[in-house]
Scaffold this motif. Structure first.
Motif, PDB file in Angstrom:
ATOM      1  N   SER A 220     -15.250  64.673  32.413  1.00  0.00           N
ATOM      2  CA  SER A 220     -15.086  64.239  33.793  1.00  0.00           C
ATOM      3  C   SER A 220     -14.328  62.926  33.880  1.00  0.00           C
ATOM      4  O   SER A 220     -13.845  62.561  34.932  1.00  0.00           O
ATOM      5  CB  SER A 220     -16.448  64.097  34.471  1.00  0.00           C
ATOM      6  N   LYS A 221     -14.208  62.188  32.769  1.00  0.00           N
ATOM      7  CA  LYS A 221     -13.429  60.955  32.777  1.00  0.00           C
ATOM      8  C   LYS A 221     -11.958  61.325  32.715  1.00  0.00           C
ATOM      9  O   LYS A 221     -11.545  62.134  31.887  1.00  0.00           O
ATOM     10  CB  LYS A 221     -13.788  60.070  31.578  1.00  0.00           C
TER      11      LYS A 221
ATOM     12  N   GLY B 186     -29.167  56.851  35.872  1.00  0.00           N
ATOM     13  CA  GLY B 186     -28.994  58.088  35.115  1.00  0.00           C
ATOM     14  C   GLY B 186     -28.542  59.266  35.957  1.00  0.00           C
ATOM     15  O   GLY B 186     -27.777  60.112  35.494  1.00  0.00           O
ATOM     16  N   ALA B 187     -28.998  59.345  37.208  1.00  0.00           N
ATOM     17  CA  ALA B 187     -28.587  60.457  38.080  1.00  0.00           C
ATOM     18  C   ALA B 187     -27.093  60.388  38.371  1.00  0.00           C
ATOM     19  O   ALA B 187     -26.393  61.405  38.337  1.00  0.00           O
ATOM     20  CB  ALA B 187     -29.383  60.419  39.376  1.00  0.00           C
ATOM     21  N   ALA B 188     -26.581  59.199  38.636  1.00  0.00           N
ATOM     22  CA  ALA B 188     -25.147  59.038  38.898  1.00  0.00           C
ATOM     23  C   ALA B 188     -24.338  59.295  37.643  1.00  0.00           C
ATOM     24  O   ALA B 188     -23.266  59.914  37.688  1.00  0.00           O
ATOM     25  CB  ALA B 188     -24.871  57.643  39.439  1.00  0.00           C
ATOM     26  N   ALA B 189     -24.840  58.850  36.485  1.00  0.00           N
ATOM     27  CA  ALA B 189     -24.139  59.086  35.226  1.00  0.00           C
ATOM     28  C   ALA B 189     -24.109  60.572  34.887  1.00  0.00           C
ATOM     29  O   ALA B 189     -23.084  61.100  34.459  1.00  0.00           O
ATOM     30  CB  ALA B 189     -24.811  58.297  34.100  1.00  0.00           C
TER      31      ALA B 189
ATOM     32  N   ALA C 149     -21.593  62.271  37.127  1.00  0.00           N
ATOM     33  CA  ALA C 149     -20.215  61.968  36.731  1.00  0.00           C
ATOM     34  C   ALA C 149     -19.806  62.716  35.471  1.00  0.00           C
ATOM     35  O   ALA C 149     -18.647  63.095  35.323  1.00  0.00           O
ATOM     36  CB  ALA C 149     -20.058  60.466  36.523  1.00  0.00           C
ATOM     37  N   LEU C 150     -20.758  62.933  34.568  1.00  0.00           N
ATOM     38  CA  LEU C 150     -20.459  63.655  33.326  1.00  0.00           C
ATOM     39  C   LEU C 150     -20.453  65.171  33.510  1.00  0.00           C
ATOM     40  O   LEU C 150     -20.084  65.904  32.600  1.00  0.00           O
ATOM     41  CB  LEU C 150     -21.478  63.281  32.244  1.00  0.00           C
ATOM     42  N   GLY C 151     -20.904  65.647  34.656  1.00  0.00           N
ATOM     43  CA  GLY C 151     -20.954  67.080  34.907  1.00  0.00           C
ATOM     44  C   GLY C 151     -22.184  67.744  34.328  1.00  0.00           C
ATOM     45  O   GLY C 151     -22.221  68.962  34.170  1.00  0.00           O
TER      46      GLY C 151
END
Length: 187
Positions: A177-178, A90-93, A96-98
């Motif tokens: 962010s994608k 979850g931290a990486a997600a 990545a999503l900002g």
């Protein structure tokens, strides 16, 4: 003996980057005991790196020494071998999503299979067990949103999603962010 080593080396060269190698995978070339010995021998000579018990990965040589493959390719290979879903933490997600400015230092993934640790020298990839509902959407944008909101918790998720969606309750039209995606109302 040298011929078997050469056959195994050629087969390893033909594998994609980050592919996990097991003695089971070499049974079509040599018998299982010889395959295990060949993998250990190649790891001792620096051609392979042992990442877990019975699992090896090929390393690429550079002028700075052997370089292990990227962690995401290693995790994709583990997904193919085990058949279980493996997604990022979850931290990486959230990063990545900002949704957060924090960047996770440790590489942690979630799975519905068994927990394990993969060692790539000083780099450690931790795979933790998670409930199946967190992994239903897999490695997609929607899956990242679910995992990130669960990691943020109810209070932070509400405030973060409200600011992310904007005051009107719809998407603000800002780029996600994608790459190549724009978030809009009705998402």
């Amino acid at each position: 003996m040298a011929k078997q080593t050469e056959i195994v080396s050629r087969w390893i060269d033909a594998q994609p980057e980050g592919a996990l190698l097991r003695s089971l995978d070499l049974e079509h070339l040599v018998n299982r005991d010889q395959a295990s010995r060949q993998l250990v021998r190649l790891a001792r000579h620096g051609r392979l790196r042992r990442v877990a018990r019975g699992m090896y990965v090929a390393v690429t040589a550079s002028r700075f020494g052997p370089v292990p493959p990227p962690a995401d390719k290693l995790v994709q290979s583990l997904t193919r071998i085990t058949g279980h879903a493996i997604v990022r933490h979850g931290a990486a997600a959230a990063s990545a999503l900002g949704l957060t400015t924090q960047v996770p230092v440790r590489q942690i993934y979630l799975t519905d299979g068994r927990a394990r640790t993969l060692n790539l020298g000083k780099q450690v990839i931790e795979i933790r067990r998670a409930p199946r509902w967190m992994l239903v959407l897999g490695d997609s944008l929607a899956g990242d949103v679910v995992i990130a909101l669960e990691w943020l918790g109810p209070d932070l998720a509400e405030t973060t999603s409200a600011s992310w969606l904007g005051a009107s309750g719809g998407m603000t039209g800002t780029p996600c962010s994608k790459p190549g995606l724009t978030c809009r109302r009705g998402w």
